[in-house]
Design a protein around this motif. Structure first.
Motif, PDB file in Angstrom:
ATOM      1  N   ASP A 243       8.409  21.330  43.287  1.00  0.00           N
ATOM      2  CA  ASP A 243       9.775  21.831  43.719  1.00  0.00           C
ATOM      3  C   ASP A 243       9.956  23.312  43.170  1.00  0.00           C
ATOM      4  N   LEU A 244       9.991  24.289  44.148  1.00  0.00           N
ATOM      5  CA  LEU A 244      10.065  25.669  43.945  1.00  0.00           C
ATOM      6  C   LEU A 244      11.340  25.961  43.229  1.00  0.00           C
ATOM      7  N   ASP A 245      12.461  25.325  43.477  1.00  0.00           N
ATOM      8  CA  ASP A 245      13.616  25.544  42.814  1.00  0.00           C
ATOM      9  C   ASP A 245      13.890  24.956  41.275  1.00  0.00           C
ATOM     10  N   SER A 246      13.452  23.575  41.162  1.00  0.00           N
ATOM     11  CA  SER A 246      13.509  23.104  39.803  1.00  0.00           C
ATOM     12  C   SER A 246      12.121  23.303  39.009  1.00  0.00           C
ATOM     13  N   GLY A 247      10.980  23.492  39.772  1.00  0.00           N
ATOM     14  CA  GLY A 247       9.620  23.405  38.928  1.00  0.00           C
ATOM     15  C   GLY A 247       9.224  22.168  38.651  1.00  0.00           C
ATOM     16  N   LEU A 248       9.931  21.083  38.983  1.00  0.00           N
ATOM     17  CA  LEU A 248       9.394  19.809  38.709  1.00  0.00           C
ATOM     18  C   LEU A 248       8.544  19.120  40.163  1.00  0.00           C
ATOM     19  N   PRO A 249       8.026  18.149  39.492  1.00  0.00           N
ATOM     20  CA  PRO A 249       7.086  17.395  40.808  1.00  0.00           C
ATOM     21  C   PRO A 249       8.306  16.867  41.908  1.00  0.00           C
ATOM     22  N   LYS A 250       7.595  16.849  43.140  1.00  0.00           N
ATOM     23  CA  LYS A 250       8.414  16.582  44.086  1.00  0.00           C
ATOM     24  C   LYS A 250       7.722  15.946  45.184  1.00  0.00           C
ATOM     25  N   THR A 251       8.285  14.929  45.741  1.00  0.00           N
ATOM     26  CA  THR A 251       7.666  13.874  46.724  1.00  0.00           C
ATOM     27  C   THR A 251       8.484  13.997  47.924  1.00  0.00           C
ATOM     28  N   ILE A 252       7.748  14.171  49.207  1.00  0.00           N
ATOM     29  CA  ILE A 252       8.557  14.428  50.626  1.00  0.00           C
ATOM     30  C   ILE A 252       7.683  13.620  51.541  1.00  0.00           C
ATOM     31  N   VAL A 253       8.450  13.056  52.341  1.00  0.00           N
ATOM     32  CA  VAL A 253       7.921  12.497  53.645  1.00  0.00           C
ATOM     33  C   VAL A 253       7.854  13.739  54.862  1.00  0.00           C
ATOM     34  N   THR A 254       6.684  13.781  55.192  1.00  0.00           N
ATOM     35  CA  THR A 254       6.475  14.323  56.451  1.00  0.00           C
ATOM     36  C   THR A 254       5.632  13.702  57.565  1.00  0.00           C
ATOM     37  N   THR A 255       5.487  14.233  58.808  1.00  0.00           N
ATOM     38  CA  THR A 255       5.078  13.455  59.948  1.00  0.00           C
ATOM     39  C   THR A 255       3.827  14.385  60.624  1.00  0.00           C
ATOM     40  N   THR A 256       3.197  13.693  61.423  1.00  0.00           N
ATOM     41  CA  THR A 256       1.962  13.997  62.136  1.00  0.00           C
ATOM     42  C   THR A 256       2.689  15.445  63.222  1.00  0.00           C
ATOM     43  N   GLU A 257       4.018  15.170  63.862  1.00  0.00           N
ATOM     44  CA  GLU A 257       4.395  16.298  64.410  1.00  0.00           C
ATOM     45  C   GLU A 257       4.821  17.593  63.612  1.00  0.00           C
ATOM     46  N   GLU A 258       5.188  17.354  62.410  1.00  0.00           N
ATOM     47  CA  GLU A 258       5.428  18.460  61.583  1.00  0.00           C
ATOM     48  C   GLU A 258       4.269  19.376  61.341  1.00  0.00           C
ATOM     49  N   ILE A 259       3.176  18.643  60.858  1.00  0.00           N
ATOM     50  CA  ILE A 259       1.876  19.083  60.465  1.00  0.00           C
ATOM     51  C   ILE A 259       1.148  19.782  61.799  1.00  0.00           C
ATOM     52  N   ARG A 260       1.518  19.255  62.774  1.00  0.00           N
ATOM     53  CA  ARG A 260       0.888  20.124  64.200  1.00  0.00           C
ATOM     54  C   ARG A 260       1.792  21.216  64.349  1.00  0.00           C
ATOM     55  N   GLU A 261       2.969  21.188  64.185  1.00  0.00           N
ATOM     56  CA  GLU A 261       3.746  22.439  64.246  1.00  0.00           C
ATOM     57  C   GLU A 261       3.393  23.620  63.173  1.00  0.00           C
TER      58      GLU A 261
END
Length: 352
Positions: A243-261
């Protein structure tokens, strides 16, 4: 898939002619009579205190993003050209020694070498590749342009009086060429490839999620979720970063549509390069291409749906090959073996 370990099988081949695909992402070595004997990442880990490499290839890539301050992991090539001559020479020597050197403690043989270069590089960059090969131990060097090698490796009839279009998407560049009668009629090179796709994913994650990703993680996301057109079944996956704000490890959920973008800009650049090359192709050959289509090779050609997207945008059939990552070095190897010896090629090259 060939790896560095396979070179042990050929540790006693002695002095052999070799073909090398010196790529931005990977280097592949083909030994005449044996085929592909080595494929390793084009990566060097340097000790900044001594200026000497401590690891190369696979071992160096494992260190990316995990090193202390006195170890710098670099890629000696960018966009298909040498950016760190000393590191490139050491890396190439190491790979050649693994392929044909005969093992530890024995003097490395000095092979004759065919080596690939991007079609659009300058004379200075051309000379740098030749010098690196010679310093790495080659006693004779013949240069072949990557699009020609890729076309040969893909099995195209390059010597026929017909048009053949090849698209080679490597780590640092995408090469497009129309070939006829053994020569390149029209070609264009774009400094966009697999690395730029990885960088686009890193930038997207930073902008949309405030998440810092490493390039290795971005590459894994590209392979798992990347696509060039809409999929029949879209899906999602978790990705981890900092995480760029906290500097801590962070997990998010992304999709094939977002990676295609995220990949839309580099994919569009590659397609525009193909269109530009088509626009400059002579009408007689353009008619051949409508029938024969476009052949795509290189690691980037494996992006899901790229062949379909390219076909839709150009109105032409698109063909893939069974081993796209090896097409260039296989073509170089066939070019090597089609002649009685590299010596004749070398003499002809020097005379020309």
């Amino acid at each position: 898939m060939a790896t560095g370990r396979l070179s042990n099988v050929f540790g006693s081949v002695g002095t052999k002619d070799v073909a090398v695909d010196l790529g931005t992402a990977n280097t592949v070595v083909y030994v005449a009579g044996h085929g592909i004997v080595l494929m390793e990442p084009s990566v060097v880990a340097m000790n900044t205190d001594t200026g000497r490499p401590i690891a190369l290839g696979v071992e160096a890539k494992r260190m990316m993003g995990r090193t202390p301050a006195n170890i710098n992991v670099i890629r000696p090539l960018a966009n298909g050209v040498i950016t760190d001559f000393d590191a490139c020479e050491k890396m190439l020597r190491y790979f050649i020694e693994k392929a044909v050197g005969g093992g530890r403690g024995r003097k490395m043989s000095r092979p004759r070498m065919v080596i690939c270069i991007p079609s659009g590089i300058s004379g200075v960059e051309h000379r740098a590749v030749r010098d690196a090969a010679e310093y790495a131990g080659a006693r004779e060097v013949v240069i072949i342009e990557e699009p020609m090698a890729a076309a040969i490796g893909a099995g195209l009839p390059v010597h026929d009086p017909t048009g053949n279009m090849i698209l080679d998407i490597g780590g640092g560049t995408s090469e497009v060429a129309v070939i006829s009668l053994g020569g390149i009629v029209a070609s264009h090179s774009a400094k966009v490839g697999g690395d730029e796709m990885d960088n686009s994913i890193v930038a997207y994650a930073k902008k949309e999620y405030g998440l810092a990703l490493g390039l290795r993680t971005a590459e894994e996301i590209k392979i798992r979720l990347g696509s060039a057109c809409r999929l029949e079944e879209e899906f999602e996956a978790e990705i981890r970063g900092r995480d760029l704000d906290s500097g801590l490890p962070k997990t998010i959920v992304t999709t094939t549509e977002e990676i295609r973008e995220a990949l839309s800009e580099p994919v569009s650049t590659i397609i525009d390069t193909v269109k530009l090359t088509l626009d400059q192709t002579p009408p007689e050959l353009a008619g051949d291409l409508m029938d024969r289509g476009i052949t795509i090779v290189g690691g980037g050609s494996q992006l899901t749906g790229l062949d379909h997207r390219l076909s839709v945008e150009t109105g032409m059939p698109v063909r893939t090959v069974p081993n796209p990552m090896h097409a260039v070095v296989i073509g170089s190897g066939h070019y090597l073996e089609a002649h009685e010896s590299v010596r004749s090629l070398y003499a002809a090259h020097k005379a020309g």
